[in-house]
Structure formats: structure tokens, C-alpha cells
Enzyme design. Structure first.
Site, mmCIF file in Angstrom:
data_model
loop_
_atom_site.group_PDB
_atom_site.id
_atom_site.type_symbol
_atom_site.label_atom_id
_atom_site.label_comp_id
_atom_site.label_asym_id
_atom_site.label_seq_id
_atom_site.Cartn_x
_atom_site.Cartn_y
_atom_site.Cartn_z
ATOM 1 N N ARG A 176 40.344 87.316 67.377
ATOM 2 C CA ARG A 176 39.915 88.597 67.132
ATOM 3 C C ARG A 176 39.102 89.629 67.198
ATOM 4 N NH1 ARG A 176 40.014 85.672 63.011
ATOM 5 N NH2 ARG A 176 38.303 86.763 61.405
ATOM 6 N N HIS A 279 27.915 68.906 48.007
ATOM 7 C CA HIS A 279 29.528 69.470 47.970
ATOM 8 C C HIS A 279 29.484 70.524 46.519
ATOM 9 C CE1 HIS A 279 33.953 69.502 48.859
ATOM 10 N NE2 HIS A 279 33.367 70.638 48.766
#
Length: 321
Positions: A176, A279
Site C-alpha cells: 500500500r 516482554h
């Protein structure tokens, strides 16, 4: 008639929620504890507790026979997908787009800068009272490749803008155009890897991206390149990454690993050239205000009968994102 909404926070702590009595709702607080707050069959809107793991996240789903929407507080939905088979067709699954972009992009940039500029080495030198001067790589003039150009990937590029990178290339599932330049499809990734000094992973975990960073992917990275993973651990083949790290050919900065949490004694802990964070991409002070704003907005839409935002799939149909 009233219906239940399960929230992982007390309703009176979330500014902007529709008033329960006027909306015909019962707000039930459940943060993943052993006891459910009410009969799951009465729940129409389920907000998945944050960072409680897949087993906890899906535990009430088999009994949620009336649920119409499942809202995660994460950008990824992989921790609830195993429970979708229990839901009736037409249930909307929504993610937390807009909640984690700032925090995750901050950490991605921090990992890049810390790795390039030798921060872990300086920390070790401070502990040992060693003055470890010298020349270190800069982010300026580097070519960066962002693999996974959704809202988080775009936010990462926002934060790269002042650092005088030579080029930023973007890859997503399909091609895109953006104001910053083209987004390349995954099919073009092999041709883009050899030109990147820094490769940042911010893709969701899907059947397509699981194991995407395999031996072939890593072999295409240039000598001395840095791999940064703020996506999901299983996007990377750990065995293949370890082989490259141990050879010294590339370095890595990982907020996520496979397995996770990384167990004591795992060779990734002590592999050369790796920086590991546990994390924490989305776990910052920026999370809660944005999460509460999202919940207030989604439930306001729900009560008004308006389309929900952030719908990534509807059970019984193909994914929308």
C-alpha cells in the site's frame, strides 16, 4: 432486562463508562481470579484480563453463550484464538489498537539505541569499574527495515524520524502507499533484508508470521545487522537465531522470546550480542489511561448500537485485519 459486562477493572475507576442503570448493564469485575463474578452465560461483552496468559483468557469462553463482543487489551489476539471455537457465529473480537503504540515504539527505539551504542557493555563496565571508551555504531545514517507496518510499526517510524536514518523501508502483509512512502508486501522481504542495518519486527503472530524469521531470513541479513523483536517470540526461530548470534555475524535485541518466559539456563540468556527485556513493550504508565479510554469508547458504542472499533475478526467469517 440487564446484561453483564465483564471488566478487569472496577467500573467506578473507568471514566466515561455508560451509567449501568441507564444502559441496562451490570458491570462485573473479573481480573482472571479463580472464581467468576457471575454466570458467564449472562455476559454480553467480555474484556479479557491483561497479561494473565492464554489459559486464563479463554477459561470463561465456553460458558459465554450470550457474548457478542470480546475485547482484548493487547494488540495481538493470539492468546484468545484457541477459545474462539466455543463462541457462536457473529461474535466480534476487538484488539487494543491505540493503547500500546506509544509504549512499544518507545521500547523499540530504546532497544535499537542501547544495542548500537553499547549500553549493556557500559553497564557491565560500571559494575567492574572499567572505563570502556571507544567508537560505537550510531543510528544516524543506518538503513532500517520495519517488518509489520500496522499502527505500532507506524509509531516506530514516527520515533525514528529525528535520528537521521539513511532510509526506512516498510513491510506488511500487502502493499500500500503511505505519506512516508511505499509499504512493501511480504513477498518482497527477501530482497529488502540484505540492505538493512536494523530490522525491527512489529508484526502480529499469525500462521503466516510464525517462524517468519528462520535460517533463510537471518542468512539474508547483512553482516553486523541488528534484529529487534517487539512482536511475538514465535515469529523468530530461536534455534536459527542462536546459530547466527553464536557466530557473531549479527546482533539482536529481544523484548519477546520463544519460549517465554525464557527459562533459567536457556542458551539465549548468554548468547553473544543479545540484549533481552522481559516482554515489557506495552507495560508502562501509558497503558492504563489509554486502556480505560478504549473501554469507555467501546462500551459507549455498544450501548448506542453503533459499530465497535478495532474489530479484527468476527466468528464464522474471515478476519478483517
Amino acid at each position: 432486562m440487564t446484561t453483564d459486562v465483564w471488566l478487569p477493572y472496577a467500573a467506578d475507576e473507568i471514566e466515561g463508562l455508560p451509567p449501568a442503570a441507564e444502559a441496562g448493564l451490570n458491570y462485573r469485575y473479573w481480573d482472571g481470579g479463580p472464581d467468576f463474578p457471575a454466570d458467564p452465560a449472562d455476559c454480553v461483552f467480555y474484556v479479557v484480563p491483561y497479561l494473565k496468559g492464554a489459559e486464563t483468557s479463554v477459561r470463561p469462553l465456553p460458558g459465554m453463550t450470550s457474548v457478542r463482543a470480546v475485547q482484548t487489551l493487547t494488540a495481538g489476539i493470539d492468546h484468545v484464538q484457541a477459545g474462539l471455537k466455543y463462541l457462536a457465529p457473529g461474535v466480534q473480537l476487538c484488539n487494543a489498537k491505540g493503547v500500546h503504540e506509544a509504549s512499544t515504539a518507545e521500547l523499540a527505539l530504546a532497544l535499537v539505541l542501547a544495542s548500537l551504542r553499547g549500553i549493556p557493555r557500559f553497564v557491565q563496565g560500571q559494575r567492574q569499574e572499567e572505563w570502556r571508551s571507544g567508537f560505537y555504531p550510531a543510528l544516524a545514517d543506518k538503513s532500517v527495515l520495519i517488518v509489520g507496518y500496522g499502527s505500532i510499526g507506524s509509531a516506530i517510524e514516527d520515533r525514528l524520524a529525528p535520528f537521521e536514518c539513511a532510509r526506512v523501508a516498510r513491510v506488511a502483509r500487502s502493499a500500500r502507499a503511505t505519506e512516508r512512502g511505499p509499504v512493501h508486501p511480504l513477498a518482497e522481504l527477501p530482497a529488502l533484508l540484505p540492505g538493512a542495518d536494523v530490522v525491527i519486527l512489529s508484526t502480529p503472530l499469525t500462521d503466516t508470521t510464525r517462524g517468519l524469521v528462520n535460517a533463510d531470513f537471518l542468512a539474508r541479513m547483512k553482516d553486523g545487522a541488528l534484529l529487534v523483536n517487539v512482536a511475538r517470540g514465535p515469529v523468530v526461530d530461536t534455534k536459527a537465531l542462536l546459530a547466527e548470534l553464536e557466530s557473531g555475524r549479527i546482533t539482536a535485541a529481544l523484548d519477546v522470546t520463544d519460549p517465554e518466559p525464557l527459562p533459567a539456563g536457556h542458551p539465549l540468556w548468554h548468547a553473544p550480542g543479545v540484549l533481552i527485556s522481559p516482554h515489557v513493550g506495552g507495560s508502562t504508565s501509558a497503558f492504563l489511561p489509554r486502556a480505560k479510554r478504549l473501554l469507555a469508547a467501546q462500551l459507549t458504542r455498544h450501548v448506542a448500537g453503533k459499530p465497535l472499533g478495532n474489530v479484527v475478526l468476527t466468528t464464522g467469517s474471515r478476519p478483517t485485519g
